[in-house]
Design an enzyme around this catalytic site. Structure first.
Site, PDB file in Angstrom:
ATOM      1  CB  CYS A  89     -40.794 -80.690  75.783  1.00 56.46           C
ATOM      2  SG  CYS A  89     -40.498 -81.992  76.989  1.00 56.46           S
ATOM      3  N   GLY A  90     -40.500 -78.592  78.572  1.00 59.91           N
ATOM      4  CA  GLY A  90     -39.570 -77.984  79.522  1.00 59.91           C
ATOM      5  C   GLY A  90     -38.465 -78.927  79.954  1.00 59.91           C
ATOM      6  CG  HIS A  91     -38.594 -83.460  80.691  1.00 61.72           C
ATOM      7  ND1 HIS A  91     -39.701 -83.628  79.864  1.00 61.72           N
ATOM      8  CD2 HIS A  91     -37.813 -84.554  80.479  1.00 61.72           C
ATOM      9  CE1 HIS A  91     -39.589 -84.775  79.206  1.00 61.72           C
ATOM     10  NE2 HIS A  91     -38.455 -85.340  79.556  1.00 61.72           N
ATOM     11  CG  HIS A 222     -49.465 -82.811  78.868  1.00 60.43           C
ATOM     12  ND1 HIS A 222     -49.526 -82.456  77.543  1.00 60.43           N
ATOM     13  CD2 HIS A 222     -48.227 -83.340  79.054  1.00 60.43           C
ATOM     14  CE1 HIS A 222     -48.387 -82.754  76.942  1.00 60.43           C
ATOM     15  NE2 HIS A 222     -47.581 -83.295  77.838  1.00 60.43           N
ATOM     16  CG  ASP A 247     -42.975 -85.369  83.347  1.00 60.21           C
ATOM     17  OD1 ASP A 247     -41.841 -85.768  83.683  1.00 60.21           O
ATOM     18  OD2 ASP A 247     -43.160 -84.418  82.582  1.00 60.21           O
ATOM     19  CB  CYS A 251     -44.260 -81.456  83.954  1.00 64.20           C
ATOM     20  SG  CYS A 251     -44.958 -81.103  82.318  1.00 64.20           S
ATOM     21  N   GLY A 252     -41.825 -79.155  82.930  1.00 67.27           N
ATOM     22  CA  GLY A 252     -41.541 -77.741  82.738  1.00 67.27           C
ATOM     23  C   GLY A 252     -42.713 -76.938  82.224  1.00 67.27           C
ATOM     24  CB  THR A 253     -44.975 -77.190  79.283  1.00 67.89           C
ATOM     25  OG1 THR A 253     -45.238 -78.600  79.309  1.00 67.89           O
ATOM     26  CG2 THR A 253     -43.885 -76.900  78.264  1.00 67.89           C
TER      27      THR A 253
END
Length: 331
Positions: A89-91, A222, A247, A251-253
């Site tokens: 999870c990026g964020h 997603h 989101d 969204c990082g990913t």
């Protein structure tokens, strides 16, 4: 029996992050991927209790910090949100790292840098500070790649659609403007919430991507509705996850998957800056650090930069005498 969790709450680019600083369960496993499987098997009630109502909401996400399983890493991260216990999870990473550093929960071996274990692999992190605050975090993410192109689906209420699937730590169905979808603002949040579960179900019926190095990472989770930005090197998206969540961050990913997607088409080069905005127009800065090979697949190593803000401390009880101790959702 009452379980107590001490949390730092905040957000990354508008999307919530709940760092569970106390109360994390002891997990079995020799890697964060194995620990993720143990968490899902024995402790998923913690995720639902902390993320679902009445202690959370449809967008709630967060995670835990664990001792690393490898001597060359500083810590391990485990991610939770309404959609599940994620490989990456990026964020969430930006938020967890920010809050952990600001509260002394992680002490880096090298100031300004961390190497972290996540279920999807090993990631690098660099960060900047000002006084006692972490002002920005850059993730050197796990390799991202295009898993499928030209996936034809038929979406009830929309019609025929062609999507691509890319991986950036999770698998994304990437929807670009076509048919009735012209812009995000014209489509609107309510329509995105209506269509996204149908898109995801149709894509899942059409293809089932599996990570080439970890078979526990599989399936499209997603949906990323993409649109061009206002200038070259820019883009905007709305990422749908869980059962009813858009989101609030870019969204990082998802940004990592989009970088791989654009690179795969020759539209983005190594080193080029890509400003990616969310549905609410908060921003991450993405870039391609380098090209790589992932078990024979062409891939990239993405860089994602953003920042997070803590909003308070929170002590949460999950009491099994509470009829809603495991949480609930209304869809």
């Amino acid at each position: 029996m009452r379980h107590t969790f001490f949390c730092v709450d905040g957000h990354t680019a508008g999307n919530p992050v709940r760092l569970v600083a106390g109360g994390a369960p002891l997990l079995r496993g020799t890697s964060m991927s194995e620990r993720r499987q143990d968490f899902l098997a024995r402790f998923d009630w913690i995720r639902t209790g902390l993320c679902f109502e009445p202690r959370g909401h449809d967008m709630m996400s967060g995670g835990f910090i664990y001792p690393p399983t490898r001597p060359d890493t500083d810590a391990g991260l485990l991610f939770i949100e309404t959609s599940g216990c994620l490989p990456m999870c990026g964020h969430g990473t930006i938020g967890l790292v920010t809050f952990a550093l600001e509260h002394g929960l992680i002490v880096p071996r090298e100031p300004g840098r961390l190497t972290l274990e996540v279920p999807a692999g090993t990631i690098g992190v660099s960060y900047t500070t000002e006084g006692g605050r972490v002002t920005s975090v850059t993730i050197r993410n796990v390799p991202a790649y295009v898993a499928a192109t030209g996936v034809e689906i038929d979406v009830p209420g929309f019609g025929p659609m062609v999507v691509d699937v890319a991986y950036g730590g999770n698998f994304y169905a990437i929807v670009e403007p076509q048919g009735p979808y012209r812009t995000l603002d014209e489509l609107g949040a309510q329509r995105i919430l209506e269509l996204s579960p149908r898109v995801r179900a149709a894509v899942r019926a059409a293809c089932h991507p599996v990570h080439p190095l970890d078979p526990t990472i599989a399936g499209v989770s997603h949906v990323l509705w993409a649109e061009p930005g206002d200038a070259p090197g820019q883009g905007r998206n709305a990422v749908f996850y869980g059962d009813r969540a858009i989101d609030r961050s870019p969204c990082g990913t998802g940004t990592s998957a989009r970088l791989a997607h654009l690179w795969g088409r020759g539209e983005l080069k190594v080193g080029a800056r890509f400003a990616h905005d969310s549905f609410i127009r908060s921003r991450f800065i993405g870039a391609i650090d380098c090209e790589t090979d992932l078990a024979g697949r062409p891939a990239i190593v993405p860089l994602i930069t953003g920042s997070a803000i803590s909003t308070g401390l929170n002590t949460i009880w999950i009491d099994r005498e509470d009829v809603f101790w495991q949480g609930f959702q209304i869809v």
